[in-house]
Design an enzyme around this catalytic site. Structure first.
Site, PDB file in Angstrom:
ATOM      1  N   SER A   1       0.875  -1.269   0.033  1.00 18.89           N
ATOM      2  CA  SER A   1       0.037  -0.129  -0.028  1.00 18.89           C
ATOM      3  C   SER A   1       0.709   1.259   0.120  1.00 18.89           C
ATOM      4  O   SER A   1       2.098   1.160   0.122  1.00 18.89           O
ATOM      5  CB  SER A   1      -0.896   0.064   1.176  1.00 18.89           C
ATOM      6  OG  SER A   1      -0.242   0.392   2.387  1.00 18.89           O
TER       7      SER A   1
ATOM      8  N   SER B   1       0.750   3.880   2.114  1.00 17.70           N
ATOM      9  CA  SER B   1       0.751   4.426   3.449  1.00 17.70           C
ATOM     10  C   SER B   1       2.019   5.095   3.917  1.00 17.70           C
ATOM     11  O   SER B   1       2.165   5.994   4.803  1.00 17.70           O
ATOM     12  CB  SER B   1       0.140   3.299   4.604  1.00 17.70           C
ATOM     13  OG  SER B   1       0.764   2.540   4.940  1.00 17.70           O
TER      14      SER B   1
ATOM     15  N   LYS C   1       4.540   0.922  10.081  1.00 19.28           N
ATOM     16  CA  LYS C   1       4.363   2.412  10.266  1.00 19.28           C
ATOM     17  C   LYS C   1       5.609   2.744  10.801  1.00 19.28           C
ATOM     18  O   LYS C   1       6.640   2.023  11.037  1.00 19.28           O
ATOM     19  CB  LYS C   1       3.343   2.428  11.085  1.00 19.28           C
ATOM     20  CG  LYS C   1       1.800   1.864  10.772  1.00 19.28           C
ATOM     21  CD  LYS C   1       1.105   2.613   9.398  1.00 19.28           C
ATOM     22  CE  LYS C   1       0.060   2.077   9.030  1.00 19.28           C
ATOM     23  NZ  LYS C   1      -0.324   2.495   7.653  1.00 19.28           N
TER      24      LYS C   1
ATOM     25  N   SER D   1      -3.133   6.788   5.367  1.00 18.60           N
ATOM     26  CA  SER D   1      -2.697   5.959   6.448  1.00 18.60           C
ATOM     27  C   SER D   1      -3.600   5.594   7.609  1.00 18.60           C
ATOM     28  O   SER D   1      -4.007   6.417   8.411  1.00 18.60           O
ATOM     29  CB  SER D   1      -1.109   6.501   6.926  1.00 18.60           C
ATOM     30  OG  SER D   1      -0.735   5.566   7.905  1.00 18.60           O
TER      31      SER D   1
END
Length: 267
Positions: free
Chosen positions: A73, A75, A130, A221
């Protein structure tokens, strides 16, 4: 990737057990029955003896040294792009058993700015990635596209407009900023066309044993800001490791392999 981990553990245990049983009992029984003739080794034993060392080595490397992951993705753009294949340091935050992720040896703890792979509390079977923004005991706030740590606003350096490519082209036109996180400056993206209610503003007190994580693509995100009430923080036991290297990048919509990203450190 969880299914692969389970299959790897099962195959390693199975081939190891077959090899051990043959070494302790089955071989002796075959030789006693064969007499002067050469005892023929069963195919299952032959394959188990050949594959067990390889499977055991892969399992140990993947569980305790480094594990590959693929970024699916956007994010973490612009730091990590869709199609990046990364390596994750599995011993940075302690040695953990495969499958259940139980820590067996204490080694280190996440530092502010680390990019971490983890099981999100609301989706414990998935792997997410993250950046650690808040450490245990911190007060984290996010207002007007600015991160505040313990009441102090982070400084941002303007990098102009971002130009994406391939599957990340939708981010073209976003603001590229360099967030001056203490000890770990890194790029982030912010958009002008995101409604106010989606910006994830608020203030959070990080409890002991937990971390506050955010994606570098701030307006795209699903991070600690948006997690359900009571689950805004990442438990320490859900950590999988620290991302440190891009070892391959493949994006078919951008021409395939991007050789410039191979070997890139993750800031």
């Amino acid at each position: 990737m969880r299914w692969f981990e389970i299959a790897l553990v099962v195959l390693t245990l199975f081939t190891g057990l077959v090899w051990l049983l043959d070494k302790l009992w089955w071989r002796k029984q075959r030789e006693s029955r064969a007499g002067l003739l050469e005892a023929k080794e069963p195919v299952l034993v032959d394959y188990s003896r050949a594959f067990f060392p390889v499977l055991a080595a892969v399992l140990c490397l993947r569980s305790f040294v480094a594990e590959p992951f693929r970024i699916p993705s956007s994010s973490m753009m612009p730091t990590l792009l869709i199609g990046d294949f990364i390596l994750v340091n599995k011993f940075a935050y302690g040695l953990r058993l495969p499958i259940n992720n139980h820590k067996i040896v204490e080694i280190g703890e996440p530092e502010r700015g680390d990019v971490v792979v983890f099981h999100p509390p609301q989706y414990p079977k998935q792997d997410w990635i993250k950046r650690v923004i808040g450490l245990p005991g911190d007060t984290i706030a996010y207002r007007d596209n600015t991160v505040y740590i313990n009441g102090e606003a982070l400084r941002y350096v303007d990098g102009g407009r971002y130009v994406g490519k391939g599957r990340g082209a939708e981010a073209t036109g976003a603001h590229l900023l360099f967030e001056q996180l203490p000890g770990r400056p890194h790029p982030v993206l912010e958009r002008d066309d995101v409604p106010f209610f989606m910006q994830g503003e608020g203030e959070w007190q990080v409890p002991p044993g937990y971390y506050f994580v955010m994606g570098d693509n701030r307006d795209n995100s699903e991070d600690s800001r948006f997690w359900p009430d009571g689950m805004h923080f990442l438990p320490e036991e859900n950590l999988r490791g620290k991302a440190f290297l891009v070892w391959m990048h493949w994006d078919g919509s951008a021409g395939g392999v991007d050789f410039d990203r191979i070997g890139s450190d993750i800031p």
